[in-house]
Scaffold this motif. Structure first.
Motif, PDB file in Angstrom:
ATOM      1  N   PHE A 233       3.188  92.462 -43.208  1.00 32.18           N
ATOM      2  CA  PHE A 233       3.768  93.108 -44.382  1.00 32.18           C
ATOM      3  C   PHE A 233       2.882  94.256 -44.862  1.00 32.18           C
ATOM      4  O   PHE A 233       3.378  95.312 -45.263  1.00 32.18           O
ATOM      5  N   ALA A 234       1.565  94.063 -44.837  1.00 33.58           N
ATOM      6  CA  ALA A 234       0.640  95.126 -45.240  1.00 33.58           C
ATOM      7  C   ALA A 234       0.798  96.352 -44.344  1.00 33.58           C
ATOM      8  O   ALA A 234       0.685  97.494 -44.809  1.00 33.58           O
ATOM      9  N   ASP A 235       1.066  96.134 -43.068  1.00 36.07           N
ATOM     10  CA  ASP A 235       1.297  97.250 -42.151  1.00 36.07           C
ATOM     11  C   ASP A 235       2.589  97.971 -42.506  1.00 36.07           C
ATOM     12  O   ASP A 235       2.664  99.206 -42.479  1.00 36.07           O
ATOM     13  N   MET A 236       3.624  97.213 -42.874  1.00 38.59           N
ATOM     14  CA  MET A 236       4.886  97.819 -43.307  1.00 38.59           C
ATOM     15  C   MET A 236       4.678  98.653 -44.564  1.00 38.59           C
ATOM     16  O   MET A 236       5.215  99.757 -44.691  1.00 38.59           O
ATOM     17  N   VAL A 237       3.888  98.128 -45.509  1.00 42.62           N
ATOM     18  CA  VAL A 237       3.629  98.812 -46.772  1.00 42.62           C
ATOM     19  C   VAL A 237       2.838 100.093 -46.537  1.00 42.62           C
ATOM     20  O   VAL A 237       3.121 101.132 -47.137  1.00 42.62           O
ATOM     21  N   ALA A 238       1.854 100.031 -45.648  1.00 37.95           N
ATOM     22  CA  ALA A 238       0.987 101.186 -45.404  1.00 37.95           C
ATOM     23  C   ALA A 238       1.698 102.280 -44.614  1.00 37.95           C
ATOM     24  O   ALA A 238       1.453 103.466 -44.836  1.00 37.95           O
ATOM     25  N   ARG A 239       2.599 101.865 -43.708  1.00 39.51           N
ATOM     26  CA  ARG A 239       3.268 102.854 -42.839  1.00 39.51           C
ATOM     27  C   ARG A 239       4.773 102.569 -42.791  1.00 39.51           C
ATOM     28  O   ARG A 239       5.304 102.176 -41.754  1.00 39.51           O
ATOM     29  N   PRO A 240       5.475 102.751 -43.904  1.00 38.81           N
ATOM     30  CA  PRO A 240       6.903 102.408 -43.902  1.00 38.81           C
ATOM     31  C   PRO A 240       7.730 103.251 -42.949  1.00 38.81           C
ATOM     32  O   PRO A 240       8.779 102.804 -42.467  1.00 38.81           O
ATOM     33  N   GLY A 241       7.283 104.475 -42.662  1.00 37.94           N
ATOM     34  CA  GLY A 241       8.050 105.345 -41.777  1.00 37.94           C
ATOM     35  C   GLY A 241       7.775 105.154 -40.301  1.00 37.94           C
ATOM     36  O   GLY A 241       8.405 105.819 -39.464  1.00 37.94           O
ATOM     37  N   ALA A 242       6.853 104.268 -39.957  1.00 35.65           N
ATOM     38  CA  ALA A 242       6.534 104.030 -38.546  1.00 35.65           C
ATOM     39  C   ALA A 242       7.701 103.329 -37.846  1.00 35.65           C
ATOM     40  O   ALA A 242       8.584 102.757 -38.487  1.00 35.65           O
ATOM     41  N   ALA A 243       7.672 103.361 -36.523  1.00 36.74           N
ATOM     42  CA  ALA A 243       8.761 102.784 -35.719  1.00 36.74           C
ATOM     43  C   ALA A 243       8.582 101.271 -35.601  1.00 36.74           C
ATOM     44  O   ALA A 243       8.399 100.723 -34.499  1.00 36.74           O
ATOM     45  N   HIS A 244       8.638 100.591 -36.739  1.00 40.83           N
ATOM     46  CA  HIS A 244       8.496  99.140 -36.737  1.00 40.83           C
ATOM     47  C   HIS A 244       9.736  98.476 -36.151  1.00 40.83           C
ATOM     48  O   HIS A 244      10.853  98.964 -36.303  1.00 40.83           O
ATOM     49  N   SER A 245       9.508  97.359 -35.507  1.00 40.32           N
ATOM     50  CA  SER A 245      10.590  96.497 -35.039  1.00 40.32           C
ATOM     51  C   SER A 245      10.168  95.062 -35.316  1.00 40.32           C
ATOM     52  O   SER A 245       8.996  94.789 -35.608  1.00 40.32           O
ATOM     53  N   VAL A 246      11.105  94.142 -35.238  1.00 39.18           N
ATOM     54  CA  VAL A 246      10.747  92.748 -35.436  1.00 39.18           C
ATOM     55  C   VAL A 246       9.692  92.328 -34.420  1.00 39.18           C
ATOM     56  O   VAL A 246       8.739  91.613 -34.752  1.00 39.18           O
ATOM     57  N   GLN A 247       9.836  92.813 -33.190  1.00 38.07           N
ATOM     58  CA  GLN A 247       8.891  92.445 -32.149  1.00 38.07           C
ATOM     59  C   GLN A 247       7.498  93.000 -32.434  1.00 38.07           C
ATOM     60  O   GLN A 247       6.488  92.294 -32.287  1.00 38.07           O
ATOM     61  N   SER A 248       7.417  94.262 -32.865  1.00 37.59           N
ATOM     62  CA  SER A 248       6.097  94.856 -33.137  1.00 37.59           C
ATOM     63  C   SER A 248       5.437  94.202 -34.346  1.00 37.59           C
ATOM     64  O   SER A 248       4.224  93.992 -34.375  1.00 37.59           O
ATOM     65  N   LEU A 249       6.225  93.847 -35.348  1.00 37.90           N
ATOM     66  CA  LEU A 249       5.680  93.178 -36.527  1.00 37.90           C
ATOM     67  C   LEU A 249       5.221  91.763 -36.184  1.00 37.90           C
ATOM     68  O   LEU A 249       4.180  91.301 -36.682  1.00 37.90           O
ATOM     69  N   ALA A 250       5.981  91.074 -35.340  1.00 36.56           N
ATOM     70  CA  ALA A 250       5.574  89.737 -34.902  1.00 36.56           C
ATOM     71  C   ALA A 250       4.265  89.806 -34.133  1.00 36.56           C
ATOM     72  O   ALA A 250       3.375  88.950 -34.295  1.00 36.56           O
ATOM     73  N   HIS A 251       4.109  90.844 -33.320  1.00 42.01           N
ATOM     74  CA  HIS A 251       2.856  91.031 -32.577  1.00 42.01           C
ATOM     75  C   HIS A 251       1.697  91.286 -33.531  1.00 42.01           C
ATOM     76  O   HIS A 251       0.595  90.756 -33.345  1.00 42.01           O
ATOM     77  N   SER A 252       1.949  92.092 -34.566  1.00 39.56           N
ATOM     78  CA  SER A 252       0.912  92.359 -35.564  1.00 39.56           C
ATOM     79  C   SER A 252       0.492  91.080 -36.271  1.00 39.56           C
ATOM     80  O   SER A 252      -0.682  90.903 -36.607  1.00 39.56           O
TER      81      SER A 252
END
Length: 344
Positions: A233-252
């Motif tokens: 979630f902190a990564d989402m907050v810091a970089r909301p415009g990045a190419a996040h996906s469920v898979q990349s967030l799960a890896h994080s």
């Protein structure tokens, strides 16, 4: 300077000692900084309580958490009808939303007198509760506020028990609250931003305290307790415009895709992509009102490849087009600058 204050279990409302599976994963300083930088504080009201000997004040439910800081005096506080806890100078308590509380000060053998609403006065957004011509024993400042990431994630929204910390004069929490009250009374341009900034400094002080203390109250917040999910979630907050996906967030987060989805949805009540869209819209709204960037650039920074898809998402979030939102917000700020008294 600080001291760690152990709070008796019976003094807490709804204490739950169990921690989620991800609590053994340590949040980095970068993660905490990212979360604190984008934490938005919306000040609902400030209240000054002055309780003399032999009196009691009762406050009802407010749909917002409250920071209660005891400037001076000794007495007792009861939260949500629970056990009475001692109040001492520089004790700070965060009361959960929709939680009534009562403060009282002994007056000898006579029954305590309730401070009636006839003694409640309001001026420029500040509620003052005091007995006329009575010297107060307890002097307490209460700030009611919302702390959120985007529009849907509230830091204190799921708090079910009070947070209690003993500060010292050197921590200067009282000065920040006094300054916030002075801001409301003076009604200068930017009063809302200044009071929000001052309350945010207090919240950050609390987070710092928790990270140093054995009483880690941050673990009582669902969005901070599961540190694997919070890291993503902190990564989402810091970089909301990045190419996040469920898979990349799960890896994080160091989790499987299905495990991450289940734990994230349980904590936030919504899927990662819904929360991400909310964070992107918040960033876009900030860019629209604080920069001269074009709509196309703002859309790209928010993670959208096309202007049309961005406009649809923004309209759904704010019920207006981005260009209209930029225009009306700027007009509103200009109007407040001309008539600051109308800002509260």
């Amino acid at each position: 300077m600080y001291t760690s204050k152990a709070v008796p279990t019976q003094a807490l409302v709804g204490q739950n000692a169990s921690l989620p599976a991800g609590s053994t994963v340590k949040l980095s300083t970068t993660d905490i900084n990212n979360l604190m930088q984008v934490l938005n504080i919306d000040v609902i009201a400030l209240t000054e309580l002055l309780v003399p000997h032999g009196h009691r004040v009762e406050m009802g439910m407010i749909d917002a958490p409250g920071i209660h800081y005891n400037l001076s005096g000794v007495g007792r506080i009861s939260i949500n009808g629970g056990p009475k806890m001692p109040l001492s100078p520089h004790l700070l308590i965060i009361v959960p939303p929709n939680t009534p509380f009562a403060i009282e000060v002994d007056g000898g053998s006579d029954p305590l007198k309730l401070i009636s609403r006839d003694c409640w006065t309001r001026q420029d957004g500040i509620l003052r509760v005091a007995m006329p011509n009575e010297q107060p024993e307890i002097v307490q400042i209460c700030g009611f506020f919302n702390a959120s990431f985007g529009q849907s994630v509230r830091l204190f929204g799921e708090l079910r028990e009070p947070v209690i910390e003993q500060f010292e004069p050197a921590d200067k929490i009282d000065l920040k609250l006094r300054e916030a009250m002075d801001e409301l009374l003076q009604q200068e341009v930017g009063v809302g931003a200044m009071t929000a900034s001052l309350l945010k400094q207090i919240v950050v002080s609390l987070v710092r305290r928790s990270l140093r203390s054995s009483q880690r109250w941050t673990e009582r917040f669902s969005i901070l307790a599961d540190r694997q999910v919070t890291r993503a979630f902190a990564d989402m907050v810091a970089r909301p415009g990045a190419a996040h996906s469920v898979q990349s967030l799960a890896h994080s987060a160091g989790l499987s895709r299905s495990g991450f989805m289940a734990r994230f949805s349980e904590i936030f009540g919504q899927s990662p992509m819904v929360i991400l869209r909310d964070l992107r819209m918040r960033q876009a709204a900030i860019d629209l009102t604080t920069t001269a960037m074009s709509i196309d650039v703002i859309a790209h920074n928010a993670g959208y490849e096309s202007r049309s898809s961005f406009v649809r998402a923004f309209r759904k979030a704010y019920n207006r087009d981005p260009s209209d939102y930029r225009r009306t917000t700027k007009e509103g700020k200009a109007q407040k600058a001309k008539h600051p008294k109308r800002s509260v």
